[in-house]
Design a protein around this motif. Sequence first.
Motif, PDB file in Angstrom:
ATOM      1  N   UNK A 153       0.831  -1.211   0.000  1.00  0.00           N
ATOM      2  CA  UNK A 153       0.000   0.000   0.000  1.00  0.00           C
ATOM      3  C   UNK A 153       0.863   1.257   0.000  1.00  0.00           C
ATOM      4  N   UNK A 154       1.914   1.240   0.809  1.00  0.00           N
ATOM      5  CA  UNK A 154       2.810   2.398   0.877  1.00  0.00           C
ATOM      6  C   UNK A 154       3.496   2.643  -0.466  1.00  0.00           C
ATOM      7  N   UNK A 155       3.935   1.587  -1.107  1.00  0.00           N
ATOM      8  CA  UNK A 155       4.599   1.731  -2.411  1.00  0.00           C
ATOM      9  C   UNK A 155       3.636   2.317  -3.436  1.00  0.00           C
ATOM     10  N   UNK A 156       2.414   1.813  -3.468  1.00  0.00           N
ATOM     11  CA  UNK A 156       1.426   2.325  -4.424  1.00  0.00           C
ATOM     12  C   UNK A 156       1.100   3.796  -4.118  1.00  0.00           C
ATOM     13  N   UNK A 157       0.971   4.129  -2.848  1.00  0.00           N
ATOM     14  CA  UNK A 157       0.729   5.522  -2.475  1.00  0.00           C
ATOM     15  C   UNK A 157       1.899   6.408  -2.914  1.00  0.00           C
ATOM     16  N   UNK A 158       3.117   5.942  -2.708  1.00  0.00           N
ATOM     17  CA  UNK A 158       4.291   6.717  -3.124  1.00  0.00           C
ATOM     18  C   UNK A 158       4.306   6.939  -4.636  1.00  0.00           C
ATOM     19  N   UNK A 159       4.027   5.896  -5.374  1.00  0.00           N
ATOM     20  CA  UNK A 159       3.987   6.046  -6.834  1.00  0.00           C
ATOM     21  C   UNK A 159       2.913   7.063  -7.213  1.00  0.00           C
ATOM     22  N   UNK A 160       1.745   6.947  -6.595  1.00  0.00           N
ATOM     23  CA  UNK A 160       0.664   7.881  -6.874  1.00  0.00           C
ATOM     24  C   UNK A 160       1.028   9.313  -6.515  1.00  0.00           C
ATOM     25  N   UNK A 161       1.760   9.495  -5.439  1.00  0.00           N
ATOM     26  CA  UNK A 161       2.169  10.841  -5.034  1.00  0.00           C
ATOM     27  C   UNK A 161       3.225  11.398  -5.976  1.00  0.00           C
TER      28      UNK A 161
END
Length: 186
Positions: A153-161
């Motif tokens: 989840x953190x990785x996907x959030x980082x990519x999205x950010x």
Amino acid sequence: MAYPTAYSSTVAIPLPSEQTVQQIMGKSYQPEKTLNVLKMFAGTEDMFEATIGIVKAMFSAKGIDPKIRETIILRAAKVLNAPYEAQANVVMAKNAGLSAAEIDAVATDGPVSGINPEYVLVCKATDELSKSGTLRDETVRELLDKYGETISRKIVLMIGWFSPARNHRQGRDEDLATRINAGPTS
């Protein structure tokens, strides 16, 4: 295989005035050291505190190796043609411990290969989210198998950010040389 070096746009949203930045950032504002991206965030006024909160979270997320974060940022810069992120974060990636060969591999025009499989995986996820707005089932499964639910989840959030955040930063007028923070990262 190279990172972008120049913007093609000629119209930009200007940085806020020094007075506005000082008013929003308060005592933490150091005109000669504050990156223009932070000045631009200050120009969002009431959104500044929340924005800085997510920035801090991105750079101190528990369980995320700084090399993974920098790989995501560099890949997003490559895929989305973002010169500022490329130049600033090549320095930060080196400070985080990525080798010149790893940094070069992330800048490839096609799928990334030949480096740490974790970096290849987050590059693949960055490519998919940046280009199509979604992850393929295979990539989600690989992330879950490698990192588990929370870190995925953190990785996907980082990519999205870091992918759409580039669009905000590209909308401002800055001298590229003043935006690079060459100091060590923590």
